[in-house]
Design an enzyme around this catalytic site. Structure first.
Site, PDB file in Angstrom:
ATOM      1  N   LYS A 159       0.840  -1.214   0.000  1.00 14.44           N
ATOM      2  CA  LYS A 159       0.000   0.000   0.000  1.00 14.44           C
ATOM      3  C   LYS A 159       0.868   1.254   0.000  1.00 14.44           C
ATOM      4  O   LYS A 159       0.662   2.165  -0.798  1.00 14.44           O
ATOM      5  CB  LYS A 159      -0.891   0.012   1.246  1.00 14.44           C
ATOM      6  CG  LYS A 159      -1.557   1.341   1.504  1.00 14.44           C
ATOM      7  CD  LYS A 159      -2.440   1.324   2.726  1.00 14.44           C
ATOM      8  CE  LYS A 159      -1.806   1.821   3.994  1.00 14.44           C
ATOM      9  NZ  LYS A 159      -1.570   3.268   4.072  1.00 14.44           N
ATOM     10  N   ASN A 160       1.856   1.282   0.895  1.00 18.49           N
ATOM     11  CA  ASN A 160       2.633   2.511   1.054  1.00 18.49           C
ATOM     12  C   ASN A 160       3.571   2.784  -0.114  1.00 18.49           C
ATOM     13  O   ASN A 160       4.148   3.867  -0.212  1.00 18.49           O
ATOM     14  CB  ASN A 160       3.421   2.472   2.373  1.00 18.49           C
ATOM     15  CG  ASN A 160       2.507   2.668   3.567  1.00 18.49           C
ATOM     16  OD1 ASN A 160       1.320   2.923   3.406  1.00 18.49           O
ATOM     17  ND2 ASN A 160       3.058   2.537   4.762  1.00 18.49           N
ATOM     18  N   ARG A 178      -4.208   9.757   4.399  1.00 22.87           N
ATOM     19  CA  ARG A 178      -3.041  10.600   4.613  1.00 22.87           C
ATOM     20  C   ARG A 178      -2.223  10.751   3.325  1.00 22.87           C
ATOM     21  O   ARG A 178      -1.685  11.810   3.008  1.00 22.87           O
ATOM     22  CB  ARG A 178      -2.192   9.956   5.716  1.00 22.87           C
ATOM     23  CG  ARG A 178      -0.805  10.465   5.865  1.00 22.87           C
ATOM     24  CD  ARG A 178      -0.760  11.759   6.610  1.00 22.87           C
ATOM     25  NE  ARG A 178       0.595  12.265   6.710  1.00 22.87           N
ATOM     26  CZ  ARG A 178       0.912  13.406   7.254  1.00 22.87           C
ATOM     27  NH1 ARG A 178      -0.017  14.181   7.765  1.00 22.87           N
ATOM     28  NH2 ARG A 178       2.164  13.802   7.298  1.00 22.87           N
ATOM     29  N   CYS A 225      -5.301   8.040   9.417  1.00 19.65           N
ATOM     30  CA  CYS A 225      -5.540   7.508  10.753  1.00 19.65           C
ATOM     31  C   CYS A 225      -5.203   8.546  11.816  1.00 19.65           C
ATOM     32  O   CYS A 225      -4.267   9.333  11.655  1.00 19.65           O
ATOM     33  CB  CYS A 225      -4.684   6.255  10.971  1.00 19.65           C
ATOM     34  SG  CYS A 225      -5.296   4.843  10.046  1.00 19.65           S
ATOM     35  N   ARG A 249      -0.264  15.212  12.827  1.00 22.44           N
ATOM     36  CA  ARG A 249       0.517  14.775  11.662  1.00 22.44           C
ATOM     37  C   ARG A 249       0.714  15.988  10.741  1.00 22.44           C
ATOM     38  O   ARG A 249       0.077  16.108   9.689  1.00 22.44           O
ATOM     39  CB  ARG A 249      -0.192  13.636  10.934  1.00 22.44           C
ATOM     40  CG  ARG A 249      -0.270  12.381  11.782  1.00 22.44           C
ATOM     41  CD  ARG A 249      -0.928  11.228  11.080  1.00 22.44           C
ATOM     42  NE  ARG A 249      -0.040  10.538  10.160  1.00 22.44           N
ATOM     43  CZ  ARG A 249      -0.373   9.420   9.519  1.00 22.44           C
ATOM     44  NH1 ARG A 249      -1.566   8.890   9.691  1.00 22.44           N
ATOM     45  NH2 ARG A 249       0.461   8.843   8.699  1.00 22.44           N
ATOM     46  N   PRO A 250       1.619  16.892  11.141  1.00 25.27           N
ATOM     47  CA  PRO A 250       1.816  18.108  10.340  1.00 25.27           C
ATOM     48  C   PRO A 250       2.475  17.787   9.003  1.00 25.27           C
ATOM     49  O   PRO A 250       3.009  16.694   8.811  1.00 25.27           O
ATOM     50  CB  PRO A 250       2.750  18.953  11.217  1.00 25.27           C
ATOM     51  CG  PRO A 250       3.447  17.987  12.104  1.00 25.27           C
ATOM     52  CD  PRO A 250       2.523  16.823  12.291  1.00 25.27           C
ATOM     53  N   ILE A 251       2.440  18.761   8.076  1.00 23.69           N
ATOM     54  CA  ILE A 251       3.121  18.567   6.785  1.00 23.69           C
ATOM     55  C   ILE A 251       4.124  19.698   6.533  1.00 23.69           C
ATOM     56  O   ILE A 251       4.419  20.042   5.407  1.00 23.69           O
ATOM     57  CB  ILE A 251       2.125  18.423   5.605  1.00 23.69           C
ATOM     58  CG1 ILE A 251       1.212  19.644   5.493  1.00 23.69           C
ATOM     59  CG2 ILE A 251       1.302  17.161   5.723  1.00 23.69           C
ATOM     60  CD1 ILE A 251       0.486  19.700   4.138  1.00 23.69           C
ATOM     61  N   ASP A 252       4.638  20.269   7.629  1.00 18.43           N
ATOM     62  CA  ASP A 252       5.572  21.392   7.483  1.00 18.43           C
ATOM     63  C   ASP A 252       6.842  21.009   6.714  1.00 18.43           C
ATOM     64  O   ASP A 252       7.368  21.806   5.933  1.00 18.43           O
ATOM     65  CB  ASP A 252       5.913  21.990   8.857  1.00 18.43           C
ATOM     66  CG  ASP A 252       6.291  20.937   9.896  1.00 18.43           C
ATOM     67  OD1 ASP A 252       5.863  19.774   9.748  1.00 18.43           O
ATOM     68  OD2 ASP A 252       7.020  21.266  10.844  1.00 18.43           O
ATOM     69  N   ASP A 307       4.408   0.850  12.066  1.00 17.63           N
ATOM     70  CA  ASP A 307       3.189   0.188  11.558  1.00 17.63           C
ATOM     71  C   ASP A 307       3.093  -1.262  12.021  1.00 17.63           C
ATOM     72  O   ASP A 307       2.019  -1.867  11.960  1.00 17.63           O
ATOM     73  CB  ASP A 307       3.162   0.221  10.021  1.00 17.63           C
ATOM     74  CG  ASP A 307       2.889   1.621   9.492  1.00 17.63           C
ATOM     75  OD1 ASP A 307       2.643   2.527  10.302  1.00 17.63           O
ATOM     76  OD2 ASP A 307       2.932   1.807   8.261  1.00 17.63           O
ATOM     77  N   ARG A 354      -8.515  -0.700   4.344  1.00 14.99           N
ATOM     78  CA  ARG A 354      -7.682   0.351   3.736  1.00 14.99           C
ATOM     79  C   ARG A 354      -6.287  -0.174   3.428  1.00 14.99           C
ATOM     80  O   ARG A 354      -5.615   0.339   2.532  1.00 14.99           O
ATOM     81  CB  ARG A 354      -7.561   1.542   4.702  1.00 14.99           C
ATOM     82  CG  ARG A 354      -8.873   2.259   4.921  1.00 14.99           C
ATOM     83  CD  ARG A 354      -8.666   3.473   5.791  1.00 14.99           C
ATOM     84  NE  ARG A 354      -7.492   4.197   5.301  1.00 14.99           N
ATOM     85  CZ  ARG A 354      -6.843   5.109   5.982  1.00 14.99           C
ATOM     86  NH1 ARG A 354      -7.233   5.439   7.182  1.00 14.99           N
ATOM     87  NH2 ARG A 354      -5.795   5.709   5.470  1.00 14.99           N
TER      88      ARG A 354
END
Ligand code: UD1
Length: 418
Positions: free
Chosen positions: A22-23, A92, A116, A121-124, A305, A397
């Site tokens: 998946k990832n 995500r 999830c 879960r920032p995206i900076d 995970d 998922r």
């Protein structure tokens, strides 16, 4: 709503081929946007997150369809560069479309991604990396507006080896004139798979799998047929599931090196593991031992995970196992549910101490997120009696038809839809 009814205590036995990752599939589907032409991804897992990515591609104007395990994407007709909120919130990974859309169209518009609930879960790091490559990015509440007249190669230093930020930087760098060097890049195998794909479409990438990745952007990518790597997290989950039942299974298409941190823990628990090329065989003892100290971290450290399924296994390992979760602030959502099944667990912030009990007992539990759902399935397979796990939609998922896979190994699992 979907639930699983599991009658525990049956030993898992047999061989399975592990699904595609998946990832890896999700960033590869985003990367297909770079190509004006056909991209075929083989071994693409049938997951609701992959369906969500295909919906995003279709919304953007691409042709995207599945035939068996192969997914074909043709982004020639891409006409939109925004992603509506309802598609962004589904997972995500929708955030990796940011770098790809920007690379293809020079602008991108989207909301913050979903996914999830594992704490903030920032995206900076993603935003800073794209800005360093020449993108103007405005944040208006939940909305991201990105424009780039000209993307140019740059030296990037990530504050942390974030998987998503590394992927976004690699995708945007594919369209940059000149060389981009990403320092402190993530080293996960999925990054190596993305680099393999970029090389295959004609974008030279070096160093993937090490902390320094170099991308030489600017050339015109071409279509390709590319196999998605196997899913190391699904592989690891099935090993844990077999181990709690005292079973014996073989994964026929594993990459044992990628599973090293987990297999070391399974050896400490008393399992026997045999490797023959890509075949990985596990033989579990009747009674498991504690798994020792598990500290999650970026690859090659123990993967966050796989913390939930191993923690579920540790619940019946004789002795005390200690877990330290360093990657996400709220990644112990499964613990309360495991306690309902009789687990003896103490938590203190990021630490969890698990005192093994001889056996868990079936109960009615609720899956709070994807990997926590995998933990509850693992626990239920080894428990005495019947467990009902609600909110199995989370599991779908990331695990392709897990009930069928487990049934093929002899488990008693029944899926119920409401
Ligand atoms: C990916 C995986 C996920 C896995 C995680 C860690 C996918 C689709 N998901 O998620 O399954 O659990 O790697 O191996 O591949 N961070 C920031 N700012 C940022 C980005 C990250 O502070 O801009 C922090 C995160 O909050 C987290 C840590 O960095 O604490 C690691 O996150 P990251 O590696 O980015 O995880 P994802 O790419 O979201």
């Amino acid at each position: 709503m979907t639930e699983f009814l599991i009658n525990g205590g049956r030993k898992l036995r047999g061989a399975i081929a592990v699904q595609g990752s998946k990832n890896s599939a999700l960033p590869l589907l985003a990367a297909a946007l770079l190509v004006c032409g056909e991209v075929v991804l083989d071994n693409c897992p049938a997951l609701s997150d992959v369906d969500a990515a295909l919906e995003i591609l279709t919304y953007l104007g691409c042709r995207a369809h599945r035939c068996g395990s192969a997914v074909t994407v043709d982004a020639t007709g891409m006409h939109a560069c925004d992603i509506p909120a309802h598609l962004m919130k589904r997972m995500r990974s929708s955030v990796v479309f940011l770098g790809a859309i920007l690379a293809r169209a020079g602008r991108a518009e989207m909301t913050m991604p979903g996914g999830c609930m594992l704490g903030p879960r920032p995206i900076d790091y993603h935003i800073d990396a794209l800005r360093a490559l020449g993108a103007d990015i405005d944040l208006c509440g939940d909305r991201l507006l990105c424009r780039a007249c000209r993307l140019r190669g740059a030296e990037l230093l990530l504050p942390f080896p974030s998987v998503g930020a590394t992927e976004n930087a690699m995708l945007a760098a594919a369209a940059c004139r000149g060389l981009t060097r990403i320092r402190n890049a993530a080293r996960e195998p999925e990054i190596v798979d993305l680099a393999g794909f970029l090389n295959a479409i004609g974008i030279p990438v070096r160093g993937a799998g090490t902390p320094v990745i170099e991308i030489t952007g600017g050339s015109r990518p071409h279509g390709v047929r590319y196999p998605v790597m196997t899913d190391r997290i699904a592989a690891g989950t099935y090993l844990c599931a077999a181990a709690v039942t005292g079973g014996e299974i073989e994964l026929t298409n594993a990459n044992p090196l990628e599973l090293r941190a987990l297999t070391d823990a399974l050896l400490r628990a008393g399992c026997t593991l045999t490797v023959n090329g890509s075949r990985l065989r596990l033989h579990a003892p009747r009674n498991l031992r504690a798994v020792g100290i598990i500290e999650t971290g970026p690859y090659p450290a123990y993967p966050t995970d796989l913390q939930p399924p191993l923690l579920a296994l540790a619940c019946t390992g004789k002795g005390t196992s200690i877990f330290l979760e360093t990657m996400f602030a709220s990644r112990y959502n499964h613990i309360e549910e495991l306690r309902r099944m009789g687990a003896d667990i103490l938590t203190d912030g990021r630490f969890a101490a698990i005192h093994g009990v001889p056996r868990l007992t079936g109960a009615a539990v609720s899956a709070p997120d994807l990997r926590a759902a995998a933990a509850l399935v693992t626990a239920a397979l080894g428990a005495n009696g019947e467990t009902t796990i609600s909110h199995i939609d989370y599991l779908d998922r990331g695990y392709a038809r897990m009930d069928e896979v487990l049934s093929s190994l002899g488990a008693e699992v029944c899926r119920r839809e409401f």
